[in-house]
Motif scaffolding. Sequence first.
Motif, PDB file in Angstrom:
ATOM      1  N   SER A  41       0.975  -0.991  -0.371  1.00 51.62           N
ATOM      2  CA  SER A  41       0.255  -0.232  -0.107  1.00 51.62           C
ATOM      3  C   SER A  41       1.100   1.022   0.317  1.00 51.62           C
ATOM      4  O   SER A  41       2.185   1.221   1.138  1.00 51.62           O
ATOM      5  N   SER A  64      -1.509  12.137  -0.122  1.00 52.98           N
ATOM      6  CA  SER A  64      -2.222  12.245  -1.752  1.00 52.98           C
ATOM      7  C   SER A  64      -0.834  12.154  -2.409  1.00 52.98           C
ATOM      8  O   SER A  64       0.421  11.446  -2.100  1.00 52.98           O
ATOM      9  N   ILE A 103      -5.116   3.494  -8.500  1.00 54.57           N
ATOM     10  CA  ILE A 103      -6.266   3.832  -8.430  1.00 54.57           C
ATOM     11  C   ILE A 103      -6.647   4.517  -8.917  1.00 54.57           C
ATOM     12  O   ILE A 103      -7.773   4.995  -8.413  1.00 54.57           O
ATOM     13  N   PHE A 118     -12.221   7.530  -3.310  1.00 52.25           N
ATOM     14  CA  PHE A 118     -10.786   8.399  -3.038  1.00 52.25           C
ATOM     15  C   PHE A 118     -11.522   9.969  -3.621  1.00 52.25           C
ATOM     16  O   PHE A 118     -12.264   9.719  -4.135  1.00 52.25           O
ATOM     17  N   THR A 167      -6.541  11.700  -2.530  1.00 55.36           N
ATOM     18  CA  THR A 167      -6.194  11.066  -1.569  1.00 55.36           C
ATOM     19  C   THR A 167      -7.254  11.001  -0.812  1.00 55.36           C
ATOM     20  O   THR A 167      -8.686  10.489  -1.730  1.00 55.36           O
ATOM     21  N   TYR A 168      -6.596   9.466  -0.213  1.00 51.38           N
ATOM     22  CA  TYR A 168      -8.356   8.649   0.553  1.00 51.38           C
ATOM     23  C   TYR A 168      -9.887   9.697   1.003  1.00 51.38           C
ATOM     24  O   TYR A 168      -9.131  10.905   1.705  1.00 51.38           O
ATOM     25  N   ASN A 192      -2.663   1.194   6.408  1.00 52.32           N
ATOM     26  CA  ASN A 192      -2.984   2.004   4.912  1.00 52.32           C
ATOM     27  C   ASN A 192      -3.540   1.164   4.282  1.00 52.32           C
ATOM     28  O   ASN A 192      -4.049   2.114   2.881  1.00 52.32           O
ATOM     29  N   ARG A 205      -7.162   2.604   3.883  1.00 54.79           N
ATOM     30  CA  ARG A 205      -6.855   4.059   3.347  1.00 54.79           C
ATOM     31  C   ARG A 205      -6.198   3.882   1.771  1.00 54.79           C
ATOM     32  O   ARG A 205      -7.472   5.431   0.495  1.00 54.79           O
ATOM     33  N   TRP A 206      -5.947   3.133   1.516  1.00 52.44           N
ATOM     34  CA  TRP A 206      -5.327   3.325  -0.021  1.00 52.44           C
ATOM     35  C   TRP A 206      -5.745   1.914  -1.022  1.00 52.44           C
ATOM     36  O   TRP A 206      -5.908   2.281  -2.394  1.00 52.44           O
ATOM     37  N   ASP A 207      -6.963   0.942  -0.705  1.00 53.84           N
ATOM     38  CA  ASP A 207      -7.026   0.003  -1.113  1.00 53.84           C
ATOM     39  C   ASP A 207      -8.389  -0.204  -0.990  1.00 53.84           C
ATOM     40  O   ASP A 207      -9.220  -0.839   0.059  1.00 53.84           O
TER      41      ASP A 207
END
Length: 655
Positions: free
Chosen positions: A419, A424, A465, A524, A532-533, A559, A562-564
């Motif tokens: 991740s 951002s 993403i 996002f 950014t998430y 993480n 937030r990002w997956d």
Amino acid sequence: MIPKEYCIPSLKRVWLVSLSQVVPLRMIKKRNIFTVFVFACFLLFSRSVLAETVALPLSLDSQLLRSMIIKAAYTDEGRTAVLAGHQGGCKSIVLSGPRYVIRDNSLVFETKVFIQAGFSIGETCILPTSWEGYVALTQIPVIDDRWVLSFRTIESEVYNQDHEPARVMGFFWNLIKSHVFEYLSQITIDLAPPVEDLRLFTREVFPAALQESAQRILGSFRPGKVETREETITVEILADVSQEKREEIFDEEVLEQEEVDRFISTWETWDAYFVQMITALPREELNAGERELILDVLLDARHSFEDELLESGGKADFVRKQFIEAWGRLSPIFRKRMSDDPARPVLDYLAFFTASDALVALDKAGHGLGIEISRNGLIHLARLISSKDITDLPYAFVVDEDLRSVLGLGDPVPFTEPSFDGESIEIDPEEFKPEENEWLLCVKGFFLATAWAETDPRQAFRDRITPWLVPKGDVIIYLNKVKLLLNEVSTRVFSKTDLDRGLSEFYNLLVLSTAWQETCFRQFVMKGGKATYLRSYNHTSVGIMQINERVWRGIYDLNHLRWDIVYNATAGCEILSLYLKKYGLPDLEMTGSGTTSDQETLARVVYAVYSGGPSHLRKWKDALNKGRPGVIDKLFLEKYRWVCSDQWEQIGRCL
């Protein structure tokens, strides 16, 4: 004459004796007697209010007492006590299987006894004779000034192997009296170590400004009464405490940022300690009900912290109150599961129980004591129950597999790719063409997934993403893609649960409605050319399913939440299935699909817990019963009905 109404009757004799010892009564001028007398009564009365003796409980239940006796007196092979000869020998006296029973407020100690006597010739035992049965002693526990607990026998009984009263022949009876009774009468338990641990812990819960008061309390520790009742022996640790006048912070006062930061830091240490505490439990012995209660207490504490932080910025006594409430709800589990194995450090566990109970007792003594929960105090407690070498209590956001195991949540949510660790990342929205066919996106995703390690990791992450950014213009392609992902994830998560299969369709609708209500299907957002998430308005929750980072700390990876988007969706689906089983279905007493109105109510119950935590369910019910459902409840019900009736065109209201 001194009017009776100016004197406290119970203090009258004390005053006259004290006065006569200092000054002869005839030397006191008559006009001063009234003034002096009233003043003395006032001083004595004030002292009785401001100072008191508090009894801190040191409690030994029958299970813990048994473990301590085995550790102290049954130290031979197989947890036995060989009083003469050796096990299997021609001549031997062996005790085994000790147990304590508290019956009618009396302590009864029972042990199995095996006696064999014969004549040894080489390795042969000639004319062996034996007796096997039980000895039961009714005892009174006694504590001395050195904190040594002993047991005075007031009655004894002998039973055969079938636990029937037995008459023992004189030879064996003499051996029982001379060896068994004599040995058992010498058994003692040294309680000085847990009392000393209590002193160390108590010193830590007083702030620096009140250390003088702490020393007075610690110096006054002394044994009190020993009581036997309700499966427990309780030794009183008497302490003299006095109330200190302290400046209080009123609710309406605004805290400085430094005070808020200190409050957050203290609570984070407490939360880290709480995790250490519950992961010290022997997880293989916990039943489903115990796991559920532990999860309830953990979630309630974490949600309450979020509410407290938003409402008042944090009160000084908040952490202490959480400690006391959590210990009150969980102490039976700890006593039951941590005191039954003599191989464990049971004296340390007793010190842990005693220190936790003492904090409750000191809190009841009054707010004037000024006790606080400190980092050092929590570290001290954690060391008593943990098998790890604890030097600190870090507040980390990594997955704790031990925590998931204790809570009965199974294996951690898997992830196949690393991740991004940041707030951002720069992304050109033109890189994603929403009109591309799904098969082309899949092909691109495959090659990116297999080659990401050989390229710039940041670029590979951008490519992962970008498809989940909401495009400008027509959003239907994006919406269909997110719906497909959520349906796949919810189907996979549901298949691993033991929920009624008839609830599968309802569960999928619940997941879609929750994602719509929480984020309008977004993981996002774009801000100033950077992706950014998505965060909640209060910065507590993230991603498409708005997983609260503090509430689910240690259970999910920060993480990846937030990002997956797949990881976040999986976490949200797991939480919804947990709440559906634990709160929704039991609340409605419903195990099938039910009617439309039943399913709407069921969805609202689950979402009420999802959005506000377990304790929020009661508030939701109260509002519903008063005919005043909350705004969030109304908005969720609206989304649920739109999902059920395929009114996807309503998505334009938020995308």
